[in-house]
Design a protein around this motif. Sequence first.
Motif, mmCIF file in Angstrom:
data_model
loop_
_atom_site.group_PDB
_atom_site.id
_atom_site.type_symbol
_atom_site.label_atom_id
_atom_site.label_comp_id
_atom_site.label_asym_id
_atom_site.label_seq_id
_atom_site.Cartn_x
_atom_site.Cartn_y
_atom_site.Cartn_z
ATOM 1 N N VAL A 34 0.840 -1.203 0.000
ATOM 2 C CA VAL A 34 0.000 0.000 0.000
ATOM 3 C C VAL A 34 0.872 1.249 0.000
ATOM 4 O O VAL A 34 2.016 1.223 0.454
ATOM 5 C CB VAL A 34 -0.937 0.023 1.231
ATOM 6 C CG1 VAL A 34 -1.847 -1.179 1.221
ATOM 7 C CG2 VAL A 34 -0.141 0.095 2.524
ATOM 8 N N PRO A 35 0.335 2.368 -0.491
ATOM 9 C CA PRO A 35 1.077 3.623 -0.418
ATOM 10 C C PRO A 35 1.171 4.142 1.010
ATOM 11 O O PRO A 35 0.394 3.725 1.885
ATOM 12 C CB PRO A 35 0.257 4.573 -1.303
ATOM 13 C CG PRO A 35 -1.117 3.999 -1.293
ATOM 14 C CD PRO A 35 -0.941 2.520 -1.205
ATOM 15 N N LEU A 36 2.093 5.043 1.247
ATOM 16 C CA LEU A 36 2.340 5.550 2.593
ATOM 17 C C LEU A 36 1.107 6.226 3.180
ATOM 18 O O LEU A 36 0.873 6.171 4.387
ATOM 19 C CB LEU A 36 3.520 6.537 2.571
ATOM 20 C CG LEU A 36 4.038 7.002 3.925
ATOM 21 C CD1 LEU A 36 4.530 5.832 4.757
ATOM 22 C CD2 LEU A 36 5.151 8.033 3.765
ATOM 23 N N LYS A 37 0.286 6.833 2.343
ATOM 24 C CA LYS A 37 -0.897 7.526 2.848
ATOM 25 C C LYS A 37 -1.924 6.568 3.466
ATOM 26 O O LYS A 37 -2.772 6.979 4.248
ATOM 27 C CB LYS A 37 -1.573 8.335 1.727
ATOM 28 C CG LYS A 37 -2.201 7.490 0.628
ATOM 29 C CD LYS A 37 -2.800 8.372 -0.458
ATOM 30 C CE LYS A 37 -3.454 7.519 -1.539
ATOM 31 N NZ LYS A 37 -4.631 6.795 -1.036
ATOM 32 N N ASP A 38 -1.842 5.279 3.126
ATOM 33 C CA ASP A 38 -2.782 4.283 3.654
ATOM 34 C C ASP A 38 -2.131 3.316 4.636
ATOM 35 O O ASP A 38 -2.761 2.334 5.037
ATOM 36 C CB ASP A 38 -3.390 3.468 2.499
ATOM 37 C CG ASP A 38 -4.270 4.313 1.605
ATOM 38 O OD1 ASP A 38 -4.947 5.214 2.128
ATOM 39 O OD2 ASP A 38 -4.272 4.081 0.384
ATOM 40 N N ILE A 39 -0.888 3.565 5.021
ATOM 41 C CA ILE A 39 -0.166 2.580 5.823
ATOM 42 C C ILE A 39 -0.774 2.414 7.211
ATOM 43 O O ILE A 39 -0.762 1.325 7.787
ATOM 44 C CB ILE A 39 1.334 2.968 5.919
ATOM 45 C CG1 ILE A 39 2.136 1.744 6.356
ATOM 46 C CG2 ILE A 39 1.553 4.129 6.875
ATOM 47 C CD1 ILE A 39 3.632 1.943 6.228
ATOM 48 N N GLY A 40 -1.347 3.487 7.755
ATOM 49 C CA GLY A 40 -1.961 3.394 9.074
ATOM 50 C C GLY A 40 -3.172 2.478 9.069
ATOM 51 O O GLY A 40 -3.286 1.572 9.899
ATOM 52 N N THR A 41 -4.056 2.703 8.115
ATOM 53 C CA THR A 41 -5.262 1.877 8.023
ATOM 54 C C THR A 41 -4.924 0.419 7.737
ATOM 55 O O THR A 41 -5.464 -0.493 8.366
ATOM 56 C CB THR A 41 -6.172 2.420 6.912
ATOM 57 O OG1 THR A 41 -6.548 3.763 7.230
ATOM 58 C CG2 THR A 41 -7.420 1.570 6.766
ATOM 59 N N ALA A 42 -4.016 0.197 6.783
ATOM 60 C CA ALA A 42 -3.668 -1.173 6.406
ATOM 61 C C ALA A 42 -3.010 -1.923 7.561
ATOM 62 O O ALA A 42 -3.355 -3.075 7.849
ATOM 63 C CB ALA A 42 -2.750 -1.156 5.188
ATOM 64 N N SER A 43 -2.063 -1.278 8.238
ATOM 65 C CA SER A 43 -1.339 -1.935 9.336
ATOM 66 C C SER A 43 -2.274 -2.248 10.492
ATOM 67 O O SER A 43 -2.234 -3.347 11.071
ATOM 68 C CB SER A 43 -0.193 -1.038 9.825
ATOM 69 O OG SER A 43 0.710 -0.751 8.790
#
Length: 527
Positions: free
Chosen positions: A396-405
């Motif tokens: 995933v791109p860095l902008k979505d890393i919080g949600t994905a993690s």
Amino acid sequence: MQNPTAANEAATKRQVLVALSGLLLALFVATLSSTVVTTALPKIIGALDGTQTQYTWIVTATLLTTTATTPIWGKLADLFSKKTLVQAAVVVFVLGSLAAGLSQDPGQLIAARAVQGIGVGGVQALVQIAIGAMIPPRERGRYSGYLSSVTAASTIGGPLLGGLIVDTSWLGWRWCFYLGIPIAAVSLFILQKTLRLPVIRRAEVKIDYLGAALIAAGISVLLIWISFVGDAFAWGSWQTAAMLAGTLVLLAAALWVETRAAEPIVPLAIVKQRTTALAIIGSLAVGTAMFGAAVFLSQYFQASRGYSATQAGLLTIPMMAGILISSIVAGRMISKSGKLKPYILTGTILLTGGFAGLGLIDHTTPIALMSVAMLAVGLGVGMTMQNFVLAVQNAVPLKDIGTASSTVSFFRSLGGTIGVSVLGAVLARHVEDLTTHGTAVRAAYGDATGRIFLICAAVAALGILAAVLLKPVTLRTSLDKPDSAPAVARAVAIATEAADGIPALDQTTLGPEQGDDDLIRDRTRSE
């Protein structure tokens, strides 16, 4: 004369390790708070004149708020400063710990533990998110050993520490909650001084409050049902029907809201990605294994073999050693090769095999044979627990890393919570059947525990399936995906960086964090 490039790289590693130490301290005390009370609860509930139901809720309250708030913290990390959020989570944890230590009755303690769980959920999610925003996926493997070791030490060592605290007359049970406060304070100081994280500039931020509330409510009802079914009410009772129906209605409403929200708490587009979906399945298996092993091995050694709480903790050292060794070795190999799938697959096979071995135990099994099986379980956990998260962070791109993690962490926590509750009910029923037919209680616990670990082996086998279906990829060496930034936002970010005299970070949309936080350039600085 030292090579300037080598000197800069050495300085970078030192800076990352210093910032990482603050994150790991926070993770250690947060995870420890969930396990340290397990051996101390009988004395705690006795001192407060509590009931059996309140005994259960002291544990359940923390699990509920931890699991339910994890995806919310993750989404907030994609919208606001990650550094500020991780500090806020630590503060919430400290306030909950202080209130728990000062509690005068079970009701106050349950409420304090719920607050503590909110902080724990934030810390557990945000530490992985911060590391994902600080270190490129290819290099992240070499640091995963520290993360896995801290989680293992706090999960397995918590019951040992809790037993020592309550058995020490000059400390007492309240120090089960006070102990983490000074460590958390040290972590806050280190984070403030050393943590530097990129922030994505967004013209407008919309928080999906309705989706967050529905998800939290749905998961809470489900976990409440799991905690009490088979004890307070029967599996086929009207309470079961009402709670399961309520869970389905709430989660269906949440799904409907998430498909229409501008900034959904759990973006379905990410969850439906092949890598994320498989990582969720694998994390459910690992979560069940990790929590199940810690809870039921400790109970087996004490209830069936007659060891003290301290001795039971020491007997789990083979599993903890396996986690430490495999996470460090596999992490370094992953960073060197960039290949992730072979290690995840090997780890899931070891995990399944280890639980299959533990599934053969009874109340007379030699400890040496059990140690071999525990070592295999530890090796499997160390090679899979953080690497499933890493697989998603790489996709995933860095902008979505919080949600994905946080989504992966959420399902791992959910798997552990559901697994422990269901397995505990199975264990209790089997022990009751054996004692009814004349088996001694100690022998009954020993023989019944083997069945629990066979179930764990079956669940862990799902992790093998998920690992086989994962696409082989080479971990990227950049923090963000090259094609993730819109041209206009990239130009704004580069202009901002140039004005501050800071080189661009892979030409992504990252901007400097408000206050004294700077950008990082790949590995040059840490978030």
